[in-house]
Design an enzyme around this catalytic site. Structure first.
Site, PDB file in Angstrom:
ATOM      1  N   HIS A 159     -10.991  25.615  29.437  1.00 20.47           N
ATOM      2  CA  HIS A 159     -12.275  24.672  28.998  1.00 20.47           C
ATOM      3  C   HIS A 159     -12.508  23.818  28.131  1.00 20.47           C
ATOM      4  O   HIS A 159     -13.170  23.236  27.784  1.00 20.47           O
ATOM      5  CB  HIS A 159     -13.227  25.439  30.384  1.00 20.47           C
ATOM      6  CG  HIS A 159     -14.626  24.259  29.941  1.00 20.47           C
ATOM      7  ND1 HIS A 159     -14.297  23.538  30.855  1.00 20.47           N
ATOM      8  CD2 HIS A 159     -15.690  24.866  29.730  1.00 20.47           C
ATOM      9  CE1 HIS A 159     -15.324  22.988  30.807  1.00 20.47           C
ATOM     10  NE2 HIS A 159     -16.132  22.806  29.979  1.00 20.47           N
TER      11      HIS A 159
ATOM     12  N   TYR B  77      -9.334  34.252  35.026  1.00 18.59           N
ATOM     13  CA  TYR B  77     -10.263  33.488  36.156  1.00 18.59           C
ATOM     14  C   TYR B  77      -9.084  33.003  36.573  1.00 18.59           C
ATOM     15  O   TYR B  77      -8.685  31.924  37.792  1.00 18.59           O
ATOM     16  CB  TYR B  77     -11.100  32.674  35.865  1.00 18.59           C
ATOM     17  CG  TYR B  77     -11.365  31.621  35.447  1.00 18.59           C
ATOM     18  CD1 TYR B  77     -10.453  30.396  35.472  1.00 18.59           C
ATOM     19  CD2 TYR B  77     -11.459  31.490  33.867  1.00 18.59           C
ATOM     20  CE1 TYR B  77     -10.044  29.048  34.169  1.00 18.59           C
ATOM     21  CE2 TYR B  77     -11.806  30.966  33.156  1.00 18.59           C
ATOM     22  CZ  TYR B  77     -11.018  29.192  33.312  1.00 18.59           C
ATOM     23  OH  TYR B  77     -11.548  28.504  32.498  1.00 18.59           O
TER      24      TYR B  77
ATOM     25  N   ARG C 111      -5.841  20.646  34.339  1.00 17.06           N
ATOM     26  CA  ARG C 111      -5.860  21.499  32.522  1.00 17.06           C
ATOM     27  C   ARG C 111      -5.194  22.631  31.966  1.00 17.06           C
ATOM     28  O   ARG C 111      -5.365  23.690  32.414  1.00 17.06           O
ATOM     29  CB  ARG C 111      -7.790  21.992  32.547  1.00 17.06           C
ATOM     30  CG  ARG C 111      -8.069  22.486  30.853  1.00 17.06           C
ATOM     31  CD  ARG C 111      -9.383  22.375  30.676  1.00 17.06           C
ATOM     32  NE  ARG C 111      -9.769  23.479  31.988  1.00 17.06           N
ATOM     33  CZ  ARG C 111      -9.596  24.353  32.617  1.00 17.06           C
ATOM     34  NH1 ARG C 111      -9.724  25.343  31.456  1.00 17.06           N
ATOM     35  NH2 ARG C 111     -10.696  24.995  33.111  1.00 17.06           N
TER      36      ARG C 111
END
Length: 346
Positions: A248, A257, A244
């Site tokens: 998200h 992160y 990805r």
């Protein structure tokens, strides 16, 4: 891990696909990315709701959906916009769903497609897919079922229950895991101690297959083979290894992160670049072809946006559609409780 087209577009084994098929899969990938980039922009402008970007996963989704026959069933997730486009759903309808005014199956031209609306709760569609497979066996319906999900779904009980049922009852189910390396902010290595997701299949007596999810040809071949075997009573788990590239969802900040070096490394494996380089080297794809395709994709997306935003909403009576196959005895009373059948706006 199975691969057909290398990172530089070179062929590592026979493709056995026509130029037309590979071009079609490339066109769908470009269309999906163009839509994806526009959808992110639309959310930033407040014109659609929260959106789950798919950039980087186009090959996995297009390759898998391209392998399906019209008779096969498909259970996508909230990120699988390219699956819907490949299955023939109108982009307008996807946008209506994202704006809260549709569910992918409102239009007459979508009712013949055995593709279910996207599931938001993680992994809940997997037992449903197994159940549909069991039902198709009972009805002697010659088809298979593809259930798409992310790596995070393998931490849910629904995943294990569905896999167990499929193995025991030999349902015609293909479990298609898009391992994009991150479940929101949780990396794959914190999801499971297994070396691969594919090997989880062995606990349930079925085969696990690992494929390069950024190689659209390899994904297409793996899913095509799996569907044929599933139709013969051999359920299979496919792990499509991909990434990805974006957030998200549009409410997420992956820089909190995720290491940027990791993102850059995966960007060099971009699925669109790989397919284009293969077409250039093997099928004479030109810069003019590319420019024409990009312009067509932009216009397609722009027209879909115009069509979706021109939609005036549904009658409140539409909430009764697609709940039951026919009329329910309670419908008459429930319809009467809706005052003057007001319009439900977007």
């Amino acid at each position: 891990m199975t691969r057909v087209v290398g990172l530089d577009g070179s062929v590592e084994e026979d493709v056995n696909l026509s130029t037309s098929d590979v071009e079609s899969m490339y066109r769908l990938q470009v269309l999906a990315r163009t839509f994806d980039q526009k959808a992110v922009s639309l959310h930033r402008q407040g014109r659609i709701g929260t959106y789950a970007p798919l950039q980087g996963q186009e090959a996995a989704q297009v390759g898998a959906a391209y392998a399906l026959s019209p008779d096969d069933y498909c259970f996508p997730t909230y990120r699988d916009h390219a699956i819907y486009l490949t299955r023939g759903h109108a982009m307008r309808d996807i946008l209506l769903h994202l704006s809260g005014a549709g569910n992918y199956v409102d239009r007459e031209d979508a009712k013949g497609l055995r593709t279910f609306p996207p599931t938001i709760p993680i992994a809940t569609q997997l037992p449903h897919a197994v159940g549909v497979g069991m039902a198709s066996n009972y009805k002697d319906d010659d088809c298979a079922v593809l259930a798409s999900f992310g790596d995070g779904a393998t931490s849910e009980g629904d995943f294990h229950e569905a896999m167990n049922f499929a193995g025991v009852f030999e349902t015609p189910t293909v479990f298609f895991c898009q391992n994009n390396q991150w479940a929101i902010s949780v990396p794959r290595e914190r999801q499971t101690a297994s070396a691969t997701i594919a090997q989880k299949a062995h606990a349930y007596g079925i085969e696990g297959v690992r494929v390069d999810g950024n190689d659209v040809v390899a994904v297409y071949r793996a899913v095509t083979d799996a569907l044929e075997r599933a139709d013969d009573g051999e359920p299979i788990l496919i792990e499509a290894v991909t990434y990805r590239q974006g957030a998200h969802t549009t409410t997420d900040d992956p820089t909190k992160y995720r290491d940027e070096a990791e993102v850059e490394a995966w960007a060099k494996k971009d699925p669109l670049d790989r397919t284009r380089e293969y077409l250039e080297s093997e099928h004479g794809w030109t810069e003019e072809d590319e420019e024409e395709l990009r312009e067509e994709a932009k216009e397609h997306v722009a027209e879909a946006v115009r069509a979706a935003e021109a939609h005036e909403g549904y009658d409140a009576d539409a909430i009764f559609d697609h709940v039951y196959a026919g009329e329910h005895p309670r419908y008459e009373r429930q319809r009467a409780s809706v005052p003057e059948n007001p319009q439900v706006e977007r």
